[in-house]
Design a protein around this motif. Structure first.
Motif, PDB file in Angstrom:
ATOM      1  N   LEU A  86       7.103  -6.522   0.190  1.00  0.00           N
ATOM      2  CA  LEU A  86       7.984  -4.901  -0.362  1.00  0.00           C
ATOM      3  C   LEU A  86       8.087  -3.353   0.211  1.00  0.00           C
ATOM      4  CD1 LEU A  86       4.784  -4.218  -2.931  1.00  0.00           C
ATOM      5  CD2 LEU A  86       6.522  -4.827  -3.047  1.00  0.00           C
ATOM      6  N   ALA A  87       7.791  -3.880   1.644  1.00  0.00           N
ATOM      7  CA  ALA A  87       8.371  -2.711   3.155  1.00  0.00           C
ATOM      8  C   ALA A  87       9.430  -3.005   3.138  1.00  0.00           C
ATOM      9  CB  ALA A  87       7.177  -2.118   3.618  1.00  0.00           C
ATOM     10  N   LEU A  88      10.363  -4.050   3.216  1.00  0.00           N
ATOM     11  CA  LEU A  88      10.974  -5.141   4.154  1.00  0.00           C
ATOM     12  C   LEU A  88      12.304  -4.870   3.115  1.00  0.00           C
ATOM     13  CD1 LEU A  88       9.509  -7.858   6.167  1.00  0.00           C
ATOM     14  CD2 LEU A  88      10.939  -5.506   6.828  1.00  0.00           C
ATOM     15  N   ALA A  89      11.126  -4.910   1.491  1.00  0.00           N
ATOM     16  CA  ALA A  89      12.743  -4.782   0.509  1.00  0.00           C
ATOM     17  C   ALA A  89      12.720  -3.271  -0.070  1.00  0.00           C
ATOM     18  CB  ALA A  89      11.750  -5.172  -0.868  1.00  0.00           C
ATOM     19  N   GLY A  90      12.799  -2.678   1.173  1.00  0.00           N
ATOM     20  CA  GLY A  90      13.269  -0.748   0.404  1.00  0.00           C
ATOM     21  C   GLY A  90      12.142  -0.165   0.455  1.00  0.00           C
ATOM     22  N   ASN A  91      10.885  -0.547  -0.190  1.00  0.00           N
ATOM     23  CA  ASN A  91      10.010   0.358  -0.730  1.00  0.00           C
ATOM     24  C   ASN A  91       9.527   1.299   0.070  1.00  0.00           C
ATOM     25  OD1 ASN A  91      10.062  -0.704  -3.940  1.00  0.00           O
ATOM     26  ND2 ASN A  91       9.254  -2.956  -2.198  1.00  0.00           N
ATOM     27  N   LYS A  92      10.361   2.968  -0.317  1.00  0.00           N
ATOM     28  CA  LYS A  92       9.413   3.936   0.098  1.00  0.00           C
ATOM     29  C   LYS A  92       8.083   4.687   0.243  1.00  0.00           C
ATOM     30  CE  LYS A  92      13.481   3.745   2.834  1.00  0.00           C
ATOM     31  NZ  LYS A  92      12.889   3.295   3.960  1.00  0.00           N
ATOM     32  N   LEU A  93       7.966   4.077  -1.086  1.00  0.00           N
ATOM     33  CA  LEU A  93       6.518   4.511  -1.606  1.00  0.00           C
ATOM     34  C   LEU A  93       5.838   3.308  -2.153  1.00  0.00           C
ATOM     35  CD1 LEU A  93       4.515   7.019  -2.683  1.00  0.00           C
ATOM     36  CD2 LEU A  93       5.457   7.036  -4.611  1.00  0.00           C
ATOM     37  N   ILE A  94       4.729   2.837  -1.819  1.00  0.00           N
ATOM     38  CA  ILE A  94       3.615   1.614  -1.724  1.00  0.00           C
ATOM     39  C   ILE A  94       2.736   1.749  -2.683  1.00  0.00           C
ATOM     40  CG2 ILE A  94       2.996  -0.540  -0.880  1.00  0.00           C
ATOM     41  CD1 ILE A  94       5.709  -0.475   0.600  1.00  0.00           C
ATOM     42  N   PHE A  95       2.236   1.977  -3.677  1.00  0.00           N
ATOM     43  CA  PHE A  95       1.026   2.091  -4.010  1.00  0.00           C
ATOM     44  C   PHE A  95      -0.479   0.444  -3.796  1.00  0.00           C
ATOM     45  CE2 PHE A  95       3.136   4.601  -6.385  1.00  0.00           C
ATOM     46  CZ  PHE A  95       2.092   5.965  -5.902  1.00  0.00           C
ATOM     47  N   ALA A  96      -1.233   0.482  -3.088  1.00  0.00           N
ATOM     48  CA  ALA A  96      -2.123  -0.952  -2.878  1.00  0.00           C
ATOM     49  C   ALA A  96      -3.135  -0.193  -4.134  1.00  0.00           C
ATOM     50  CB  ALA A  96      -2.619  -0.682  -1.272  1.00  0.00           C
ATOM     51  N   THR A  97      -3.762  -0.807  -4.676  1.00  0.00           N
ATOM     52  CA  THR A  97      -4.219  -0.611  -6.300  1.00  0.00           C
ATOM     53  C   THR A  97      -5.649  -0.871  -5.733  1.00  0.00           C
ATOM     54  OG1 THR A  97      -3.187  -1.954  -7.921  1.00  0.00           O
ATOM     55  CG2 THR A  97      -2.257   0.128  -6.792  1.00  0.00           C
ATOM     56  N   SER A  98      -6.460  -1.539  -4.683  1.00  0.00           N
ATOM     57  CA  SER A  98      -7.478  -1.893  -4.549  1.00  0.00           C
ATOM     58  C   SER A  98      -8.131  -1.670  -3.305  1.00  0.00           C
ATOM     59  CB  SER A  98      -7.813  -3.461  -5.445  1.00  0.00           C
ATOM     60  OG  SER A  98      -8.753  -3.785  -4.710  1.00  0.00           O
ATOM     61  N   PHE A  99      -9.157  -1.856  -3.611  1.00  0.00           N
ATOM     62  CA  PHE A  99     -10.225  -1.598  -2.355  1.00  0.00           C
ATOM     63  C   PHE A  99     -10.321  -2.791  -1.185  1.00  0.00           C
ATOM     64  CE2 PHE A  99     -14.388  -0.956  -0.189  1.00  0.00           C
ATOM     65  CZ  PHE A  99     -14.657   0.054   0.814  1.00  0.00           C
ATOM     66  N   GLY A 100     -10.805  -3.594  -1.454  1.00  0.00           N
ATOM     67  CA  GLY A 100     -10.785  -4.155  -0.258  1.00  0.00           C
ATOM     68  C   GLY A 100      -8.789  -4.519   0.514  1.00  0.00           C
TER      69      GLY A 100
ATOM     70  N   HIS B 273      -3.509   4.469  -0.721  1.00  0.00           N
ATOM     71  CA  HIS B 273      -4.284   3.562  -1.253  1.00  0.00           C
ATOM     72  C   HIS B 273      -5.206   3.647  -2.223  1.00  0.00           C
ATOM     73  CE1 HIS B 273      -7.943   1.010  -0.243  1.00  0.00           C
ATOM     74  NE2 HIS B 273      -7.295   0.169  -0.677  1.00  0.00           N
ATOM     75  N   ALA B 274      -5.639   3.354  -3.463  1.00  0.00           N
ATOM     76  CA  ALA B 274      -6.246   3.569  -4.040  1.00  0.00           C
ATOM     77  C   ALA B 274      -8.207   3.200  -3.590  1.00  0.00           C
ATOM     78  CB  ALA B 274      -6.370   2.828  -5.576  1.00  0.00           C
TER      79      ALA B 274
END
Lengths: 361, 310
Positions: free
Chosen positions: A85-99, A118-119
């Motif tokens: 996702l970061a390489l695809a040019g996303n500037k804001l990334i949500f990781a939505t699980s504890f693990g 990170h959620a």
């Protein structure tokens, strides 16, 4: 092409790229990425995050471009998905699980210009914020309804993993239930999964076989709801999502995670440059935790009591974890008049006094 | 009857339902492997059966048609596999793995519209007063018809393989396809039939998962059940009644660990979860030690391609 002209071309390209980039950036939409632990069609946890993602698109239209990767296993795969996702040019990334916690920390280090969120985690960095909802507030309301409505005095809880968030839920539900029904007993089954419909169904069946008639789940699929419906005399609560297709019974109410306002706010902060790494823990008061409609299967006076508790928690008049309160082993957790702090709750890995099950080690 | 806080009768009744998908798939795979074909695509066939059965049951409102559709979908997947491995002589292991991946992907695509939908219920058979007999009643007479069908299929497969001419031919093809071919048996046709039967049972198992056991459709819902079925065939050393034993043991351990937790025990879940696999490995070791100088438990032609040269 000789060496000199090659160098010239390269320099020119670099220059053009260097000059051109900021000009493009103003027009280009802000790219926002998400990774989900389950499929968006789980009708629970991941579904709600995806609703939040859609809310961002609806709010900002052409100014944002969102994408997501679903079914990302917790572990090394998460790191790969985040990097992608970061390489695809996303500037804001949500990781939505504890693990996803450690994976997010690692990838955030590699991409200092990308902001990560990170959620439900607790590790932060300059470009890594955390956000979470006080699900336990919803559990207290479920515990109140369950404690009033149980006939067998047994409340079952399908735990996912033994982490603080789940302990908070079990303890909050138990304390609220015991307050209205001193005879209530808490049964816990750990499924060791967030999403595995067959296993969740088996766990529900095991609890029902053990005499449970109020079923709370911390896993994400609707399989336990289906099992409860089959059993007939069992009530359940929607987890993460409303799960209203099982209303009015077995599903009598629900806790809904409403991430949309938070996601919209953070995307807006990215655009005006005010995004900061911080820890957000929203509850009923901020709307992050919503209580789904309490169905007609609940007696009117119980419903009124539950709604009053909801208002009291929102106003701060009642805290689900208030002293005097002991841990399961009898040691003091909160003295009389004390209320649990966020830090205390975020490191909660024990049962409170009165729960007879043994905590996993 | 309760021992140590565990209701043994309830546990037994529960494990029969929980084990049925795996039992069906393993019985089907046993027949396929007895004909000498190793089909590693059980997981893919199961999940296709799960989605097709679910879709058909929802569309028609009739769970029986759902089970038929699930079996058909599994059989179609198996015939695709048969076509590739028996006609085009592709590698069975690689083709089987591809079949699993293909099934997982295709089922997710087909199933998108069915997430969150509820299937029509499958009723338990009503045995009247029989169900009230203590102990035996809840264990034997409290299930839906697929559970009884799965038991019947084990018995039929055992009988056919052991006592009928058709079973003898099937086993001959699996032991030595060249000899069977020399005797005039149509090796490829026998294997097509065996694979189709295996696929149908895997599909039926998948449909049981999505229509009865869970019951709903979710992507990837078989969650490794197909692989357990493959392990059970080896565990059973290719004998039908041992497949039944193995399937109930695997299902029983899962049901038991959840019930132990519900009863308040802190048990090492991870050790119990891996127990069936450890037992399978031990059985494999014992088998290979026993058969070092004698007959192998596995069909001799298992996994080998057959090409009629003359």
């Amino acid at each position: 092409m000789n060496r000199r002209s090659f160098l010239k071309t390269t320099a020119a390209t670099t220059l053009v790229a260097g000059v051109g980039l900021p000009a493009f950036a103003a027009d280009e939409p802000l790219k926002i990425g998400f990774i989900y632990v389950g499929p968006v069609g789980d009708m629970g946890w991941s579904y709600q995050h995806d609703q939040g993602r859609k809310a961002i698109e609806e709010k900002y239209g052409d100014k944002v471009k969102t994408s997501f990767i679903e079914n990302v296993p917790e572990g090394p795969d998460a790191e790969r998905a985040l990097t992608q996702l970061a390489l695809a040019g996303n500037k804001l990334i949500f990781a939505t699980s504890f693990g996803f916690m450690d994976a997010t920390v690692n990838v955030a280090k590699k991409f200092p210009d990308v902001k990560f969120e990170h959620a439900t985690g607790y590790k932060r960095a300059d470009n890594l914020a955390t956000y979470d909802a006080k699900f336990y507030q919803g559990r207290a309301i479920q515990g109140t309804i369950g404690g009033r409505m149980t006939k067998t005095n047994k409340i079952g809880y399908i735990g996912s993993f033994p982490i603080p968030e789940v302990y908070q839920g079990i303890n909050a539900a138990y304390l609220a239930a015991k307050k209205v029904n001193p005879d209530v007993e808490m049964k816990v089954v750990w499924a060791y999964t967030w999403f595995d419909p067959a296993k969740e169904a088996d766990a529900a069946a095991a609890l029902i076989a053990d005499g449970v008639d109020v079923l709370l789940q911390h896993t994400d699929s609707t399989a336990p709801q289906a099992k409860a419906q089959e059993a007939g005399n069992v009530i359940t609560f929607g987890q993460a999502s409303d799960m209203s297709s099982f209303a009015p019974k077995p599903r009598v109410s629900s806790t809904i995670d409403n991430w949309a306002p938070y996601y919209i706010k953070r995307a807006g902060e990215m655009m005006d440059g005010s995004w900061k790494s911080e820890a957000t823990w929203g509850g009923i008061d901020t709307g992050m935790v919503e209580i789904g409609e309490i169905s007609d299967a609940v007696p009117a006076e119980v419903k009124a009591e539950a709604l009053k508790l909801k208002d009291d928690i929102a106003s701060g008049a009642v805290h689900p974890f208030a002293g005097p309160l002991n841990k399961q082993d009898g040691s003091v957790f909160l003295a009389d008049g004390e209320m649990a702090t966020d830090e205390q709750l975020q490191s909660m890995t024990f049962y409170v006094e009165g729960i007879t099950a043994e905590a996993p080690k | 009857m309760t021992i140590g806080g565990i209701d043994i009768i309830g546990l037994t009744a529960m494990l029969m339902g929980a084990s049925t998908p795996v039992l069906l798939a393993a019985t089907g795979e046993l027949v396929a492997e007895k004909s000498g074909v190793l089909n590693l695509g059980v997981e893919g066939m199961m999940i296709m059966g799960a989605v097709a059965g679910f879709a058909a049951a929802v569309a028609t409102g009739n769970p029986v048609l759902g089970f038929v559709a699930g079996a058909l979908a599994g059989a179609l997947m198996a015939l695709l596999f048969a076509f590739l491995t028996q006609i085009f002589l592709s590698n069975q292991v690689a083709t089987g793995l591809a079949l699993t991946l293909f099934g997982l992907g295709l089922s997710a695509l087909i199933g998108k519209g069915y997430e969150g939908v509820r299937p029509p219920p499958t009723a338990k058979l009503d045995f009247g007063p029989l169900a009230d007999i203590p102990v035996i009643g809840p264990i034997l007479f409290s299930h839906d018809w697929i559970v009884y069908l799965s038991l019947l299929l084990v018995a039929v497969v055992w009988f056919v393989l052991r006592y009928t001419r058709a079973g003898l031919i099937l086993r001959a093809v699996g032991e030595s396809h060249d000899a069977a071919h020399a005797l005039g048996y149509r090796v490829v046709a026998v294997r097509f039939a065996a694979l189709g039967f295996g696929g149908a049972l895997a599909g039926l198992g998948g449909a049981y998962l999505s229509l009865v056991r869970v019951p709903q459709w979710t992507e990837g819902m078989t969650a490794g059940a197909g692989w357990i079925a493959l392990a059970i065939v080896v565990f059973a050393s290719w004998r039908p009644w041992r497949v039944l034993l193995g399937a109930y043991m695997f299902g029983g351990i899962t049901a038991l660990q959840l019930q132990l937790q519900a009863a308040g025990y802190a048990i090492p879940v991870h050790i119990l979860s891996m127990a069936p696999y450890v037992i399978t490995i031990i059985v494999l070791v014992i088998l290979s030690a026993l058969h070092r100088h004698g007959v192998q438990a596995a069909p001799a032609s298992l996994g080998k391609s057959f090409h009629a040269s003359s």
